[in-house]
Write a protein that holds these residues in place. Sequence first.
Motif, mmCIF file in Angstrom:
data_model
loop_
_atom_site.group_PDB
_atom_site.id
_atom_site.type_symbol
_atom_site.label_atom_id
_atom_site.label_comp_id
_atom_site.label_asym_id
_atom_site.label_seq_id
_atom_site.Cartn_x
_atom_site.Cartn_y
_atom_site.Cartn_z
ATOM 1 N N TYR A 61 0.850 -1.069 0.067
ATOM 2 C CA TYR A 61 0.018 0.171 -0.011
ATOM 3 C C TYR A 61 1.112 1.274 -0.147
ATOM 4 O O TYR A 61 1.922 1.348 0.969
ATOM 5 C CB TYR A 61 -0.881 0.141 1.179
ATOM 6 C CG TYR A 61 -2.112 1.025 1.126
ATOM 7 C CD1 TYR A 61 -3.079 0.629 0.417
ATOM 8 C CD2 TYR A 61 -1.799 2.344 1.562
ATOM 9 C CE1 TYR A 61 -4.428 1.522 0.621
ATOM 10 C CE2 TYR A 61 -2.868 3.302 1.579
ATOM 11 C CZ TYR A 61 -4.303 2.910 1.015
ATOM 12 O OH TYR A 61 -5.100 3.882 0.688
ATOM 13 N N ASP A 62 0.360 2.333 -0.931
ATOM 14 C CA ASP A 62 1.231 3.246 -0.964
ATOM 15 C C ASP A 62 0.646 4.431 -0.001
ATOM 16 O O ASP A 62 -0.561 4.912 -0.427
ATOM 17 C CB ASP A 62 1.130 3.852 -2.396
ATOM 18 C CG ASP A 62 2.124 5.019 -2.603
ATOM 19 O OD1 ASP A 62 2.642 5.684 -1.612
ATOM 20 O OD2 ASP A 62 2.510 5.341 -3.852
ATOM 21 N N LEU A 63 1.198 4.811 1.049
ATOM 22 C CA LEU A 63 0.808 5.772 1.965
ATOM 23 C C LEU A 63 0.989 7.181 1.466
ATOM 24 O O LEU A 63 0.044 8.046 2.170
ATOM 25 C CB LEU A 63 1.295 5.489 3.248
ATOM 26 C CG LEU A 63 1.082 4.252 3.891
ATOM 27 C CD1 LEU A 63 1.817 4.084 5.149
ATOM 28 C CD2 LEU A 63 -0.571 3.976 4.401
ATOM 29 N N GLY A 64 1.395 7.586 0.385
ATOM 30 C CA GLY A 64 1.836 8.840 0.118
ATOM 31 C C GLY A 64 2.999 9.504 0.667
ATOM 32 O O GLY A 64 3.720 8.854 1.546
ATOM 33 N N ALA A 65 3.481 10.400 0.191
ATOM 34 C CA ALA A 65 4.487 11.372 0.758
ATOM 35 C C ALA A 65 5.977 10.440 0.745
ATOM 36 O O ALA A 65 6.580 10.380 1.615
ATOM 37 C CB ALA A 65 4.335 11.664 2.314
ATOM 38 N N GLY A 66 6.126 9.403 -0.157
ATOM 39 C CA GLY A 66 7.334 8.622 -0.629
ATOM 40 C C GLY A 66 7.147 7.370 0.588
ATOM 41 O O GLY A 66 8.300 6.717 0.672
ATOM 42 N N LEU A 67 6.104 7.115 1.271
ATOM 43 C CA LEU A 67 5.990 6.024 2.371
ATOM 44 C C LEU A 67 5.121 4.997 1.760
ATOM 45 O O LEU A 67 3.820 5.051 1.257
ATOM 46 C CB LEU A 67 5.477 6.492 3.577
ATOM 47 C CG LEU A 67 5.403 5.534 4.728
ATOM 48 C CD1 LEU A 67 6.885 5.023 5.063
ATOM 49 C CD2 LEU A 67 4.772 6.212 5.910
ATOM 50 N N LYS A 68 5.892 3.755 1.716
ATOM 51 C CA LYS A 68 5.017 2.542 1.336
ATOM 52 C C LYS A 68 5.279 1.403 2.410
ATOM 53 O O LYS A 68 6.161 1.226 3.236
ATOM 54 C CB LYS A 68 5.712 2.016 -0.005
ATOM 55 C CG LYS A 68 5.388 2.841 -1.206
ATOM 56 C CD LYS A 68 6.007 2.292 -2.427
ATOM 57 C CE LYS A 68 5.862 3.224 -3.454
ATOM 58 N NZ LYS A 68 6.169 2.789 -4.833
ATOM 59 N N VAL A 69 4.169 0.580 2.491
ATOM 60 C CA VAL A 69 4.110 -0.640 3.461
ATOM 61 C C VAL A 69 3.867 -2.007 2.674
ATOM 62 O O VAL A 69 2.977 -1.882 1.770
ATOM 63 C CB VAL A 69 3.181 -0.212 4.649
ATOM 64 C CG1 VAL A 69 1.933 -0.044 4.120
ATOM 65 C CG2 VAL A 69 3.383 -1.411 5.669
ATOM 66 N N GLU A 70 4.342 -3.067 3.271
ATOM 67 C CA GLU A 70 3.970 -4.187 2.532
ATOM 68 C C GLU A 70 3.819 -5.361 3.607
ATOM 69 O O GLU A 70 4.708 -5.201 4.613
ATOM 70 C CB GLU A 70 5.118 -4.786 1.607
ATOM 71 C CG GLU A 70 4.747 -5.863 0.874
ATOM 72 C CD GLU A 70 6.100 -6.632 0.112
ATOM 73 O OE1 GLU A 70 5.885 -6.385 -1.206
ATOM 74 O OE2 GLU A 70 6.826 -7.181 0.782
ATOM 75 N N LEU A 71 2.825 -6.286 3.501
ATOM 76 C CA LEU A 71 2.861 -7.585 4.133
ATOM 77 C C LEU A 71 3.177 -8.726 3.181
ATOM 78 O O LEU A 71 2.298 -8.836 2.181
ATOM 79 C CB LEU A 71 1.413 -7.531 4.927
ATOM 80 C CG LEU A 71 1.223 -6.067 5.711
ATOM 81 C CD1 LEU A 71 -0.541 -6.485 6.158
ATOM 82 C CD2 LEU A 71 1.943 -6.094 6.786
ATOM 83 N N SER A 72 3.669 -9.675 3.938
ATOM 84 C CA SER A 72 3.781 -10.695 2.843
ATOM 85 C C SER A 72 3.959 -12.096 3.731
ATOM 86 O O SER A 72 3.886 -12.116 4.961
ATOM 87 C CB SER A 72 5.173 -10.833 2.270
ATOM 88 O OG SER A 72 6.511 -10.896 3.092
ATOM 89 N N PHE A 73 3.394 -13.383 3.242
ATOM 90 C CA PHE A 73 3.293 -14.368 3.719
ATOM 91 C C PHE A 73 3.782 -15.542 2.726
ATOM 92 O O PHE A 73 3.369 -15.705 1.498
ATOM 93 C CB PHE A 73 2.002 -14.715 4.275
ATOM 94 C CG PHE A 73 1.574 -16.005 4.966
ATOM 95 C CD1 PHE A 73 2.048 -16.137 6.258
ATOM 96 C CD2 PHE A 73 0.988 -17.021 4.276
ATOM 97 C CE1 PHE A 73 1.778 -17.359 6.911
ATOM 98 C CE2 PHE A 73 0.800 -18.156 4.934
ATOM 99 C CZ PHE A 73 0.919 -18.353 6.109
ATOM 100 N N TYR A 74 4.330 -16.541 3.323
ATOM 101 C CA TYR A 74 4.855 -17.560 2.850
ATOM 102 C C TYR A 74 4.450 -18.912 3.401
ATOM 103 O O TYR A 74 4.404 -19.325 4.504
ATOM 104 C CB TYR A 74 6.514 -17.870 2.816
ATOM 105 C CG TYR A 74 7.312 -16.597 2.454
ATOM 106 C CD1 TYR A 74 8.035 -16.404 0.921
ATOM 107 C CD2 TYR A 74 7.499 -15.591 3.388
ATOM 108 C CE1 TYR A 74 8.518 -15.314 0.712
ATOM 109 C CE2 TYR A 74 8.211 -14.368 2.998
ATOM 110 C CZ TYR A 74 8.562 -14.234 1.609
ATOM 111 O OH TYR A 74 9.491 -13.154 1.129
#
Length: 730
Positions: free
Chosen positions: A615-628
């Motif tokens: 998810y792009d939170l804006g202002a150059g900040l991004k977050v990612e969740l992943s699962f294997y």
Amino acid sequence: MKHRFFTLLTGILSCPFFAYAQRPAAFRITGVVADSAKQLKQVTITAQKALLEVKDGRLVYNVANDLNKDNLSAAEMLRRVPLVTVEPDGTILLKGSEQFKVLLNGKSTSLLAKSPRDALRSLPASVIKSIEIITQPSARYDVEGTAGIINIITRQPFSGYNGSLSGSYNSLRYANGTATLNAKTGRLGIAGFVTVNTFRNKGRSEGLRRSHVPNYENTLAQTGSSVFDGTSYYASLELSYDLDSTSSLSLYSNNNIGRNTNNAPQLNLLYPDQQPVQTGQYTSYTRYSNNSYDLGLDYQKRFRQQGHTLSLSLNRNTGRNTIHADNAQLNEPGPDNYLENYNGEFNTENTVQLDYARPLPGNGQLESGIKTIFRTIESDYNQHLHPDPDRALRQVNRADTYRYRQDVLAAYTTYRFKIKKRVGVQLGARLEKTNTSAHFISSDTTIHIDYLHFIPTTNITIPISGTQTLRVSYSRRLQRPWITGLNPYVNDNDPYNVSHGNPNLQPETSHSVGMNYQVMIGGVSLLVNPDYTITHHAIEAFLSVGADSSTIAASVANIDRRSAAGLDLVVGAQLNPHWSINGNIRPVYTSLQNETGRSLHNTGWSATSYVSSDYDLGAGLKVELSFYLNSSRPALQGRMQGYSSHTVSLRKELFHRRATLSLYLDQLFQREIAWRSVIHDPLFEQTSTFYYPVRAARLGFNWKFGQLKEAVTRKKGVKNDDVKRSDDNH
């Protein structure tokens, strides 16, 4: 709303993998970009490349667009790539198999040939441009790799100058520092990088084995721990020079230095029937050293007609690897032993390759070439027994010098054409002649094995519509054993579990068929890839019980047949301009059968999967969740346990996107992974569990400088993808 819910559910069930394409208007699609996508009308392509693309039958994962590239190593990045699995101990699998080849920029290197696990965990993902997965190689490639090829492409520089400085550190004491520099002035270009890694891996183990050998029944219980420390240095340099507007020269080198130690104390409890319990307190301190370098020269000539090229590549590949182990074995009751084991491996590989490509009338393309590879490998191993600190007795039965030579002569041709200007067809044939010899110095024994292989390949591409493509392919492949499988050196640091190679190994051959279907519907992309591979004389790990029933020997052997049928599903969806969800899953049914010597047979299902959402939170900040989530998989004599993991990552762009600061959180809800293998054999049962700490926080920083315009690199490189390697188990 229903459409978004269905898209989200589809992504979760399919276990993802993602890429970015452009939707009509301002929406960005996550998914697979097919070759035929260029036929779409009124589609705007931005500068942001898709994370996953399909090009000429290759899956291309664009690491440069991955949110976590500044934090992960190449081995860790491979966990995010469809068809690839990286197990907790670092073992890399392609389509659930260890039978594949890893290339760096389209060519082999000494360390990659011996142990890609060690090489890729020392290579930072920040210097990688993309990772190519080639499951059905054409005849242009060497025949090695029954599961296919993993090609690591490092970042390509441009005209002018640029560079970067980056570093990362995690709470499990892994640290990395990397510097890159690229420059071009006039006809001369320079591109290079250097990286330094330090790490400390801690673990513990438990094992239980019951012997069913008649009159020698016993039980062995083992517990141990290990601390594996290491430092590695990796450097790459390329000098390119444009002779004129149509020809260029490139001189390149890759160098790797590694120094590692492993301290592994162990407690053994042996319960023979009707005898007292024997207790063993063992310590093992092992020092590993590896040095490898590659030096290559490329000449490329481009003629007036587009696609008309001539190239000549020369490459020398050298490696030196040593293992020195000091062991103390204190038994009660029983004798105490103080042993020193040494194994030195030295290998050289010289390659000459000539390739010629020419367009033909009717949009046809003809490629042909010849190639020679000359390999020499030597292993010098010995063991010394220390009855007291001042004496060392050489064990004659554990000492020898093993020399191996392998010469390969190959020629290939491929022909591409189209039927009715629509259906693309590629036909290929390759002929390889291999001469091998192995010589044991102490016994003056020589083994000669020569073989000739004809390798046909077929690839057919059918564009169904502007957003749908179907590919069908067939290839025959070959897997030659490498020094780690051939070396007869016996590693008995743990006298109850010894390992050694098999100098009588034969090459394995396989037939592989596959289909690839790609479709893009609105904001959803889908890739479906069923495949089937059958391998004869397959090279597999094999455990056997010793004469005293308390020792298990691990080696490799040719079994009669291994077959695997798999289905890959890769799905990506852009839920809105800021949020994407992606996934992949691969179920596989494997059958292993051996009737030569001991009759062994095992079958079973396994599956690998990966899902992520960013998810792009804006202002150059991004977050990612992943699962294997990877299930257990069948082996010849049992099953290897599966595992699961999850990560959270944050990435912040700084200084007008010149720098990035990233935080990577691994396994927040799990302190360690318990990785278990279960072996069932008529003569013994064995369960081994290894515990790896996994909960960690990693902080990374990357700063870029300079600006470039035109590509510097002119390197083509050789593709020596014809030998099977086995990773070291440390």
